[in-house]
Scaffold this motif. Structure first.
Motif, short mmCIF file in Angstrom:
data_model
loop_
_atom_site.label_atom_id
_atom_site.label_comp_id
_atom_site.label_asym_id
_atom_site.label_seq_id
_atom_site.Cartn_x
_atom_site.Cartn_y
_atom_site.Cartn_z
N GLU A 89 40.15 -3.71 74.33
CA GLU A 89 41.60 -3.92 74.66
C GLU A 89 41.67 -5.27 74.20
O GLU A 89 42.70 -6.25 74.24
CB GLU A 89 42.44 -2.96 75.96
CG GLU A 89 43.96 -2.93 75.62
CD GLU A 89 44.67 -3.22 74.51
OE1 GLU A 89 45.75 -3.28 75.18
OE2 GLU A 89 44.68 -2.06 73.97
N GLU A 107 37.90 -3.62 86.37
CA GLU A 107 38.91 -4.38 87.22
C GLU A 107 38.86 -5.98 86.57
O GLU A 107 40.84 -5.71 86.27
CB GLU A 107 39.05 -3.92 88.56
CG GLU A 107 38.67 -2.76 89.18
CD GLU A 107 37.90 -2.67 90.41
OE1 GLU A 107 38.45 -3.65 91.54
OE2 GLU A 107 38.40 -1.41 91.10
N ARG A 116 40.83 -5.65 83.44
CA ARG A 116 42.13 -4.97 83.12
C ARG A 116 43.39 -5.78 83.75
O ARG A 116 44.55 -6.12 83.05
CB ARG A 116 42.53 -3.67 83.57
CG ARG A 116 41.65 -2.09 83.33
CD ARG A 116 41.23 -1.13 84.33
NE ARG A 116 40.61 -0.01 83.59
CZ ARG A 116 39.97 0.64 84.25
NH1 ARG A 116 39.79 0.76 85.02
NH2 ARG A 116 39.85 1.86 84.05
N CYS A 117 42.83 -6.59 84.26
CA CYS A 117 43.94 -7.80 85.23
C CYS A 117 43.99 -8.76 83.93
O CYS A 117 44.87 -9.21 83.94
CB CYS A 117 42.95 -8.98 86.16
SG CYS A 117 42.85 -6.83 88.30
N CYS A 144 43.81 -8.27 80.85
CA CYS A 144 44.72 -7.79 79.92
C CYS A 144 46.45 -7.38 80.24
O CYS A 144 47.05 -7.96 79.67
CB CYS A 144 44.05 -6.28 79.54
SG CYS A 144 42.94 -6.30 78.60
N LEU A 145 46.27 -7.17 81.98
CA LEU A 145 48.08 -7.19 82.48
C LEU A 145 48.65 -8.83 82.59
O LEU A 145 49.37 -8.55 81.42
CB LEU A 145 47.50 -6.96 83.65
CG LEU A 145 49.18 -6.68 83.60
CD1 LEU A 145 49.84 -5.97 83.16
CD2 LEU A 145 48.88 -6.58 85.90
N ALA A 146 46.87 -9.49 82.77
CA ALA A 146 48.17 -11.03 82.68
C ALA A 146 48.61 -11.81 81.07
O ALA A 146 49.20 -12.00 81.37
CB ALA A 146 47.03 -12.16 83.31
N ARG A 201 49.08 -9.69 78.27
CA ARG A 201 50.31 -9.18 77.99
C ARG A 201 51.79 -9.70 78.66
O ARG A 201 52.69 -9.31 77.96
CB ARG A 201 50.25 -7.24 78.45
CG ARG A 201 49.64 -6.60 77.26
CD ARG A 201 50.29 -5.34 77.98
NE ARG A 201 48.73 -4.31 77.25
CZ ARG A 201 47.51 -3.69 78.25
NH1 ARG A 201 48.05 -3.98 79.29
NH2 ARG A 201 46.87 -3.05 77.44
N GLU A 202 51.70 -9.73 79.80
CA GLU A 202 52.92 -10.40 80.14
C GLU A 202 53.13 -11.72 79.81
O GLU A 202 54.46 -12.00 79.91
CB GLU A 202 52.37 -10.56 82.17
CG GLU A 202 52.50 -9.05 83.18
CD GLU A 202 52.35 -9.66 84.35
OE1 GLU A 202 51.83 -10.54 84.51
OE2 GLU A 202 52.24 -8.79 85.31
N ASN A 205 54.39 -11.18 76.27
CA ASN A 205 55.86 -10.41 75.99
C ASN A 205 56.24 -10.70 75.15
O ASN A 205 56.47 -12.30 75.04
CB ASN A 205 56.30 -10.38 77.31
CG ASN A 205 57.09 -8.96 77.65
OD1 ASN A 205 58.41 -9.80 76.83
ND2 ASN A 205 56.58 -7.80 77.45
#
Length: 312
Positions: A13, A37, A40-41, A43-45, A47-48, A51
């Motif tokens: 991902e 973890e 995943r952090c 990836c989230l950062a 995406r934000e 965006n």
């Protein structure tokens, strides 16, 4: 093994989002879980930060440097060079259902992007593909689409909306200019042509000129026209009479027919307006002067409201 499988998914991902390939070595399941973890952090950062809505909003407001546009657009799978038109939609009473209706009106295959601008405003960046069989120009196509937005939201959400749109732009680099155009069209349209629901960027008429005049110059103009007879805000009935008379090219018979009013009653009202303003609306030059003067008065009222709001 479960964690190893999840870790591989996380790494894949991360590569899909960023193009970065990482190799992670963990000595035990605890280190593997920590690595998972952290990925995943990341990836989230990412995406934000990247965006689509944030990116497009940044382009509209000039918050994305030009050198970064191509790369970020590629990461988000947005074509940087494509003919597009920007629509700006203002909703009087915002409702969550409006976003869903717009998604149905602009499904993903259209490659249109719906971007929330504020609580009351949404932007739609719409691709325009001209074909040999296309009969409409970009402006005509945009006008039809703007009316479709108004009619659809009115019918399905009972929402009162007004829509402006920009000229066609060939590149994301020009999106900030398109946003300024659509924003100006919405401001000018609402102020000078409130009875309309669609405001094309290139049909603002004299309203565009007045909106950009200094307040002092507008006040001098009104003083010159009315001397000491600058009228207060006219009542709705008088405004309706005047607007219908002007729309009918100063035709007394047609105006009185449309207003279900006796000809002599209309003439009496026009004479009363002349007493209050010094302008005889039956004369073309006076009618034109009055029309411009009322637009200037509306502009000054709006500016005073803005100042009052800032002071509060």
């Amino acid at each position: 093994m479960a964690n190893t499988s999840e870790l591989e998914k996380g790494l894949n991902e991360l590569k899909r989002l960023t193009g970065i390939t990482l190799t992670v070595t963990a000595e035990d399941s605890e280190q593997e879980q920590m690595a998972l973890e952290q990925i995943r952090c990341l990836c989230l950062a990412y995406r934000e930060k990247y965006n689509k809505n944030d990116f497009l909003m940044g382009l509209m407001t000039g918050g994305v440097p030009s050198y970064d546009v191509q790369q970020r657009a590629a990461r988000l799978h947005i074509a940087p060079e494509e003919n597009r038109i920007l629509f700006l939609i203002e909703i009087k009473e915002p409702d969550e259902i409006i976003g869903e209706i717009l998604k149905n009106l602009f499904p993903s295959q259209t490659k249109a992007y719906i971007v929330p601008v504020s609580k009351e405003r949404l932007a739609v960046l719409y691709p325009f593909h001209e074909t040999k069989d296309s009969k409409d120009s970009a402006d005509e196509h945009a006008r039809h689409l703007a009316h479709a937005i108004v009619d659809t939201l009115n019918a399905e959400a009972l929402a009162h909306v007004q829509v402006s749109f920009s000229q066609m732009i060939p590149s994301l680099l020009e999106l900030s200019g398109a946003f300024r155009e659509a924003s100006l069209a919405l401001k000018v349209g609402k102020l000078f042509y409130p009875e309309q629901t669609v405001f094309p960027y290139n049909e603002l008429g004299i309203g565009r000129l007045i909106y950009q005049l200094p307040v002092s110059l507008c006040e001098s103009f009104l003083q010159e026209v009315f001397l000491d007879k600058i009228p207060d805000k006219l009542d709705d009935e008088t405004l309706l009479t005047i607007n219908r008379f002007l729309q009918n090219n100063l035709n007394i018979a047609e105006t009185s027919r449309q207003l279900h009013m006796h000809r002599n009653t209309l003439i009496y009202r026009l004479e009363q307006i002349e007493k209050r303003t010094g302008l005889d609306l039956r004369q073309f030059e006076d009618a034109m002067t009055f029309k411009i003067a009322t637009m200037v008065m509306n502009y000054l009222h709006a500016e005073k409201k803005k100042i009052a709001l800032r002071c509060n």
